[in-house]
Design a protein around this motif. Structure first.
Motif, PDB file in Angstrom:
ATOM      1  N   SER A 237     -17.086  -1.335 -18.961  1.00 48.76           N
ATOM      2  CA  SER A 237     -17.396  -2.458 -18.079  1.00 48.76           C
ATOM      3  C   SER A 237     -17.594  -3.698 -18.946  1.00 48.76           C
ATOM      4  N   LYS A 238     -17.345  -4.849 -18.388  1.00 47.03           N
ATOM      5  CA  LYS A 238     -17.316  -6.084 -19.193  1.00 47.03           C
ATOM      6  C   LYS A 238     -18.679  -6.759 -19.328  1.00 47.03           C
ATOM      7  N   SER A 239     -19.561  -6.533 -18.369  1.00 48.48           N
ATOM      8  CA  SER A 239     -20.851  -7.205 -18.447  1.00 48.48           C
ATOM      9  C   SER A 239     -21.938  -6.343 -17.826  1.00 48.48           C
ATOM     10  N   GLN A 240     -23.174  -6.707 -18.152  1.00 47.81           N
ATOM     11  CA  GLN A 240     -24.313  -5.937 -17.651  1.00 47.81           C
ATOM     12  C   GLN A 240     -25.419  -6.897 -17.198  1.00 47.81           C
ATOM     13  N   ALA A 241     -25.922  -6.669 -16.002  1.00 43.45           N
ATOM     14  CA  ALA A 241     -26.947  -7.565 -15.451  1.00 43.45           C
ATOM     15  C   ALA A 241     -28.350  -6.975 -15.565  1.00 43.45           C
ATOM     16  N   THR A 242     -28.440  -5.703 -15.923  1.00 47.14           N
ATOM     17  CA  THR A 242     -29.750  -5.040 -15.933  1.00 47.14           C
ATOM     18  C   THR A 242     -30.558  -5.455 -17.159  1.00 47.14           C
ATOM     19  N   LEU A 243     -31.878  -5.208 -17.108  1.00 47.73           N
ATOM     20  CA  LEU A 243     -32.722  -5.521 -18.263  1.00 47.73           C
ATOM     21  C   LEU A 243     -32.639  -4.389 -19.281  1.00 47.73           C
ATOM     22  N   THR A 244     -32.746  -3.168 -18.792  1.00 43.70           N
ATOM     23  CA  THR A 244     -32.625  -2.028 -19.697  1.00 43.70           C
ATOM     24  C   THR A 244     -31.157  -1.655 -19.834  1.00 43.70           C
ATOM     25  N   GLY A 245     -30.827  -0.957 -20.901  1.00 40.40           N
ATOM     26  CA  GLY A 245     -29.451  -0.532 -21.116  1.00 40.40           C
ATOM     27  C   GLY A 245     -29.239   0.840 -20.513  1.00 40.40           C
ATOM     28  N   THR A 246     -29.535   1.864 -21.266  1.00 34.05           N
ATOM     29  CA  THR A 246     -29.495   3.219 -20.722  1.00 34.05           C
ATOM     30  C   THR A 246     -30.576   3.319 -19.649  1.00 34.05           C
ATOM     31  N   ARG A 247     -30.185   3.838 -18.495  1.00 27.67           N
ATOM     32  CA  ARG A 247     -31.144   3.935 -17.386  1.00 27.67           C
ATOM     33  C   ARG A 247     -31.081   5.328 -16.787  1.00 27.67           C
ATOM     34  N   SER A 248     -32.102   5.690 -16.043  1.00 29.72           N
ATOM     35  CA  SER A 248     -32.123   7.009 -15.432  1.00 29.72           C
ATOM     36  C   SER A 248     -31.323   7.052 -14.135  1.00 29.72           C
ATOM     37  N   GLY A 249     -30.334   7.925 -14.097  1.00 28.85           N
ATOM     38  CA  GLY A 249     -29.598   8.147 -12.853  1.00 28.85           C
ATOM     39  C   GLY A 249     -30.459   8.854 -11.821  1.00 28.85           C
ATOM     40  N   ALA A 250     -31.552   9.469 -12.289  1.00 28.03           N
ATOM     41  CA  ALA A 250     -32.439  10.187 -11.368  1.00 28.03           C
ATOM     42  C   ALA A 250     -33.023   9.234 -10.329  1.00 28.03           C
ATOM     43  N   GLY A 251     -33.438   8.068 -10.793  1.00 28.87           N
ATOM     44  CA  GLY A 251     -34.008   7.086  -9.870  1.00 28.87           C
ATOM     45  C   GLY A 251     -32.998   6.639  -8.839  1.00 28.87           C
ATOM     46  N   VAL A 252     -31.785   6.386  -9.283  1.00 29.84           N
ATOM     47  CA  VAL A 252     -30.724   5.919  -8.385  1.00 29.84           C
ATOM     48  C   VAL A 252     -30.430   6.986  -7.324  1.00 29.84           C
ATOM     49  N   ALA A 253     -30.169   8.206  -7.782  1.00 29.00           N
ATOM     50  CA  ALA A 253     -29.787   9.271  -6.840  1.00 29.00           C
ATOM     51  C   ALA A 253     -30.919   9.599  -5.883  1.00 29.00           C
ATOM     52  N   SER A 254     -32.140   9.578  -6.384  1.00 24.65           N
ATOM     53  CA  SER A 254     -33.248   9.936  -5.498  1.00 24.65           C
ATOM     54  C   SER A 254     -33.519   8.820  -4.482  1.00 24.65           C
ATOM     55  N   ALA A 255     -33.230   7.575  -4.870  1.00 24.72           N
ATOM     56  CA  ALA A 255     -33.391   6.480  -3.902  1.00 24.72           C
ATOM     57  C   ALA A 255     -32.427   6.670  -2.739  1.00 24.72           C
ATOM     58  N   VAL A 256     -31.188   6.986  -3.048  1.00 27.05           N
ATOM     59  CA  VAL A 256     -30.195   7.203  -1.986  1.00 27.05           C
ATOM     60  C   VAL A 256     -30.604   8.390  -1.120  1.00 27.05           C
ATOM     61  N   ALA A 257     -31.025   9.472  -1.775  1.00 26.62           N
ATOM     62  CA  ALA A 257     -31.393  10.680  -1.020  1.00 26.62           C
ATOM     63  C   ALA A 257     -32.586  10.403  -0.100  1.00 26.62           C
TER      64      ALA A 257
END
Ligand code: 0PR
Length: 350
Positions: A237-257
């Motif tokens: 990917s060409k750019s990143q808007a987040t503050l942290t770099g490596t992030r937990s996918g656990a938070g993302v998936a659990s939010a959707v669930a």
């Protein structure tokens, strides 16, 4: 390693986090090894993140949201201030926030070199638009409103604050980190559909019943999010808007669930149950002669002259105090009526 119980929620009345919904817990575990910070490699979780943002848009009255799943409310607030600062046309940016705003705005001010102007709240702990009007000027980059304040669960007059922001060409940021998943079931005017709001914090890992770390930053346009973008030369990917770099996918998936399972019926039921519990507790405490701050959302603050938090703590209860010294109970989903009954019964020991 010996197995230890990470947290028993049985007597926790202080937390703004709660036991995740079972589907959220399962999704978190499943996505533990994924990194949405690298969407070129971890495509599935990256698609899920867009789904999460779309759902957060639905909850906050925004049809085409841009944003991402943060590590929590602190990161979302810092990033919102960063958007505003980067976009502001001044060398001496300031932000105006009520004194009830969360301390993450102090961190944002310090990191981003933005002057923090705090304004007094009214007698009911809400931002006072007149005080805010006196504090803003042409260097104001953002006006902050809180929708569900940390100490008293109060909702600021967001439409008025958004108008004040508009007048000086500043952004309006709403911190609904905790309140965002209960406010849709109230009459409050707090979201993108009610006022000219630009950015919002809304955390699935609080009332959203997702696993930690799952915060939310939502904006009404991609161009606002682009204020945060840095180039990422060696990622696909060409750019990143987040503050942290490596992030937990656990938070993302659990939010959707969690949102899949609970929006809107489950959250509505939870709101009514938590609110009924808060009102019940407020009544019981008032009947015992305590001065109670009437709950507007499921947070109860009461001037506890007698049992101090340390005494309660020794008996296993986790309660906190407000800055003014009142005892504060957050009626999260794990806080049941029977738990509150035993709490009130134990107050008789003091
Ligand atoms: N905005 C508001 C309105 C908040 O209440 C909080 C957290 C934040 C932002 C920051 O969110 P993160 O902590 O996710 O970065 N308010 C709680 C507090 O500071 C956080 C908390 C949560 C405290 C769980 C204790 C606890 O057990 O009191």
């Amino acid at each position: 390693m010996q197995r230890v119980e990470p947290q028993d929620f049985n007597r926790v009345l202080s937390s703004m986090c709660t036991e995740p919904h079972p589907a959220a817990r399962e999704a978190a575990e499943e996505f533990l090894t994924t990194n949405p910070g690298d969407p070129g490699t971890y495509e599935t979780v990256s698609e899920l993140e867009q789904e999460a943002v779309d759902m957060l848009g639905t909850v906050t009255g925004l049809p085409n949201p841009a944003g991402y799943v943060t590590s929590g409310g602190t990161e979302a607030n810092i990033q919102a201030v960063r958007i505003a600062r980067n976009r502001a046309d001044t060398d001496r940016p300031n932000m105006v926030a009520p004194e009830s705003a969360h301390f993450s705005f102090n961190k944002a001010a310090d990191i981003l070199n933005v002057e923090l102007r705090t304004t007094p709240t009214d007698e009911d702990h809400r931002a006072d638009p007149e005080a805010v009007a006196r504090a803003v000027d042409e260097d104001t980059a953002v006006v902050v409103g809180v929708a569900g304040s940390t100490e008293y669960g109060r909702v600021d007059p967001i439409p008025e604050l958004a108008d004040l922001a508009n007048e000086v060409d500043a952004l309006c940021h709403v911190d609904a980190a905790w309140g965002g998943f209960v406010l849709p079931f109230t009459d409050h005017r707090w979201h993108f559909g009610h006022a000219d709001v630009d950015t919002m914090t809304i955390d699935p890992h609080k009332m959203g019943q997702a696993a930690i770390p799952s915060g939310g930053l939502v904006t009404h346009s991609k161009s606002l999010l682009d204020e945060l973008a840095v180039e990422t030369p060696y990622l696909e990917s060409k750019s990143q808007a987040t503050l942290t770099g490596t992030r937990s996918g656990a938070g993302v998936a659990s939010a959707v669930a969690a949102m899949d399972a609970l929006w809107p019926v489950g959250y509505r039921e939870q709101y009514h149950e938590s609110m009924a519990n808060a009102e019940w507790l407020a009544d019981r405490l008032a009947a015992r002669g305590h001065d109670v701050v009437e709950p507007e959302l499921p947070i109860v603050a009461a001037d506890m002259s007698m049992p101090v938090t340390e005494d309660l703590r020794r008996r296993g209860w986790r309660v906190t105090k407000t800055g003014a010294g009142e005892m504060r109970v957050v009626c999260m989903p794990h806080v049941t009526r029977s738990m509150l009954r035993s709490f009130v019964a134990e107050l008789d020991w003091f």
